[in-house]
Structures are given as C-alpha cells and as structure tokens.
Design an enzyme around this catalytic site. Sequence first.
Site, short mmCIF file in Angstrom:
data_model
loop_
_atom_site.label_atom_id
_atom_site.label_comp_id
_atom_site.label_asym_id
_atom_site.label_seq_id
_atom_site.Cartn_x
_atom_site.Cartn_y
_atom_site.Cartn_z
N GLU A 184 30.02 133.93 32.42
CA GLU A 184 31.00 133.36 31.49
C GLU A 184 31.68 132.13 32.07
O GLU A 184 31.62 131.89 33.29
CB GLU A 184 32.03 134.41 31.09
CG GLU A 184 32.91 134.88 32.24
CD GLU A 184 34.22 135.50 31.76
OE1 GLU A 184 35.00 134.79 31.08
OE2 GLU A 184 34.47 136.67 32.08
N LYS A 191 41.65 144.84 35.13
CA LYS A 191 42.92 144.80 35.85
C LYS A 191 43.92 145.70 35.15
O LYS A 191 43.89 145.83 33.93
CB LYS A 191 43.48 143.38 35.83
CG LYS A 191 42.67 142.40 36.64
CD LYS A 191 43.50 141.15 36.89
CE LYS A 191 42.69 140.16 37.69
NZ LYS A 191 41.98 139.22 36.85
N1 PSU Z 1 40.32 139.63 32.82
C1 PSU Z 1 40.15 139.22 34.07
N2 PSU Z 1 39.68 137.98 34.29
C2 PSU Z 1 39.35 137.14 33.27
C3 PSU Z 1 39.51 137.59 31.94
C4 PSU Z 1 40.00 138.84 31.75
O1 PSU Z 1 40.46 139.96 35.01
O2 PSU Z 1 38.93 136.01 33.50
C5 PSU Z 1 39.12 136.70 30.80
C6 PSU Z 1 37.70 137.03 30.34
O3 PSU Z 1 37.09 135.85 29.86
C7 PSU Z 1 37.95 137.98 29.19
C8 PSU Z 1 39.18 137.37 28.58
O4 PSU Z 1 36.88 138.06 28.26
O5 PSU Z 1 39.97 136.95 29.68
C9 PSU Z 1 39.93 138.34 27.69
O6 PSU Z 1 40.99 137.67 27.06
P1 PSU Z 1 41.82 138.41 25.90
O7 PSU Z 1 42.58 139.50 26.60
O8 PSU Z 1 42.71 137.36 25.33
O9 PSU Z 1 40.83 138.94 24.94
#
Ligand code: PSU
Length: 306
Positions: A25, A160
Amino acid sequence: MNPFLDIHPDVAEAVRQKRPVVALESTIISHGMPYPQNVETALKVEQTIRENGAVPATVAIIGGRLKAGLSPEEIEYFGKKGRAIAKASRRDLAVLAARGEDGATTVTTTMIIAHMAGIKIFATGGIGGVHRGAETTMDISADLEELAKTPVMVICAGAKSILDLGLTLEYLETKGVPVLGYQTKELPAFYTRQSGFSVDYRIDTPSQLAQILYTREQLGLSGGVLVANPIPEPYSMPKEVIDAAIDRAIRESREQGIRGKGTTPFLLARVAELTGGESLAANIELVLNNARLAAKTAAEYCRLSH
Ligand code: PSU
Ligand code: MN
C-alpha cells in the site's frame, strides 16, 4: 480491460505467467512514516520481496491512474509529498480517477486495485478497524468491509490499540473473515506481540497459509483472509509504553475534535512522536517481516495453482 488501470510491465508479466506477486500500500508511505525513512523503507520492502522470490507491486493513484507497481521515482514522489496526498478509500476512487488526481491507497483501495490487477496477496503494517468509542462515533474503518468482500489475503502485524481490538475481531467474525495468527494464537498489536485477544487459528507455515487462500477460492467464497504476523521478538515494544502513548493520543484527538478520515493519520503521527525513534524502528521491522512472509506465501500459492 479497466481503462484507468496501469499495471507495471514486470507485474503484468508475472501475473500472466502465474509467478508470485505481492501488493503493497501507499498510505503507509505518505501518511504512515516521515520522509525520508518512508521512501527508504518502501524501497527496502520491495527489495525484500524480490529477495524472497516475488515481484513487488506498490499500489497508488497518480494523476487519476490506478497504479499496480510504481517506479522508484514514483515512490520518491509519494514519500516527499507525504500527507499532502489525499488518503484514498473506496468512496474516493472514482472521484480521484475522474478528476485526474493523486491518492494514497489504504488497505481498502490497495485490495481493490490488487484484485483488479490479478494479485492475490498483499503485505502491509497494520489494518484499520473499529475505533475505540465507535458505539457513539460509528467510526469503523472501510478496511473491514473490504476484507469482507474482496478476495485478497492481507498480511499485517495485527492492529494498533488505537482501535478497539475486541470489537474489531467481533466485526471480522460477523463478516466471515478468517483471522489467522502466524505462529501465534494471540492477536498481535502492531508494535507489540501482546494484545490479550485470541485469533481463530494458529498457522505455522507459508504453505498452510497459501492452502487456506487457495481452498477459499475453490469453495467459491467471497472476501479476503487476514493474516496477523507478530513483530519479531527483538523489536517488540513493552505494551505499557505503547499503551500510554496511545491513550494520550486518543485523549488529544478528542480534545481537538479530530474526526472522519483524519482520525487514523492523527493518531499514528502522534503515537510516533510520543514514542520517538523506537516506534519508527519497530514499524520498519514489522513491515519487512510481513513482506518476507507475503513473498513466501505468494510462492507457495503459485505452486498450488499451477
Ligand atoms: N494503521 C496503521 N498504519 C497505517 C494505517 C492504519 O497502523 O498506515 C493506514 C492504512 O492505510 C489503513 C488506513 O488502511 O490507515 C485506515 O484508515 P481509516 O481508519 O481511516 O480507515
Ligand atoms: Mn474512520
């Protein structure tokens, strides 16, 4: 053929010949780490995948084109532009493509574009999930819906504890997503191997992971498979240290009224600041560890599907 999709020639060739390919990604590059460590890491992750016998396909949206596979120059461009690049989830894809804009792909959009390009396996750091307090905010990552519907195996280091890990597991259960612990029965929590939550299954080899993905396809079941691969022991951080930083970051995000798609990037950046270099080093190591496992699993998958 999808008129907005650009598959890198190396990736297209490998997919055509049924050789191993691993998707990566780009939000982790633009929003997940500071420059220049983000670019160094992205290139090192690609190199690790090559060394383990697969072709890397870093996914992103550039000038409205959906890219499966970037050049080193494109990775540098993404890393440098950092958080100025729009974070692109499912709902943003058509808007960005129609307007010819850039977008950093999350787990959700990386799965979508990987699937369009014929890639089955994707390595990342952490996934999004059900946020703490979601019972009132309804903040649940689109990543979980995508895992429910798109047939890609996502190899991560768990999630996390900025999230409610218990509710995240409940959601995945409801949506029929298998959660496989790699050589562990405990869901890892990204920076630390401990979360206190159990996963459905412990799987011990890349070959067994590949077999589950292959069998799921043969059964005609839709949706993805989630693999939780714990951070290597020497880099695992003490749970109390990381929990304290996360609690503080969440408090600050509430005080500052952060919401919507800004929540996760805010929390990630704040936790990184509060824990300093140690968490960045851990983050890099766990991504490399996932890249190795993904490449090996992709190779095993190719053996089965030939
Ligand atoms: N959690 C992490 N590192 C990240 C992300 C999430 O520990 O880089 C990023 C990933 O790209 C994940 C996105 O798909 O954040 C999720 O965002 P949201 O919670 O807004 O859906
Ligand atoms: Mn959200």
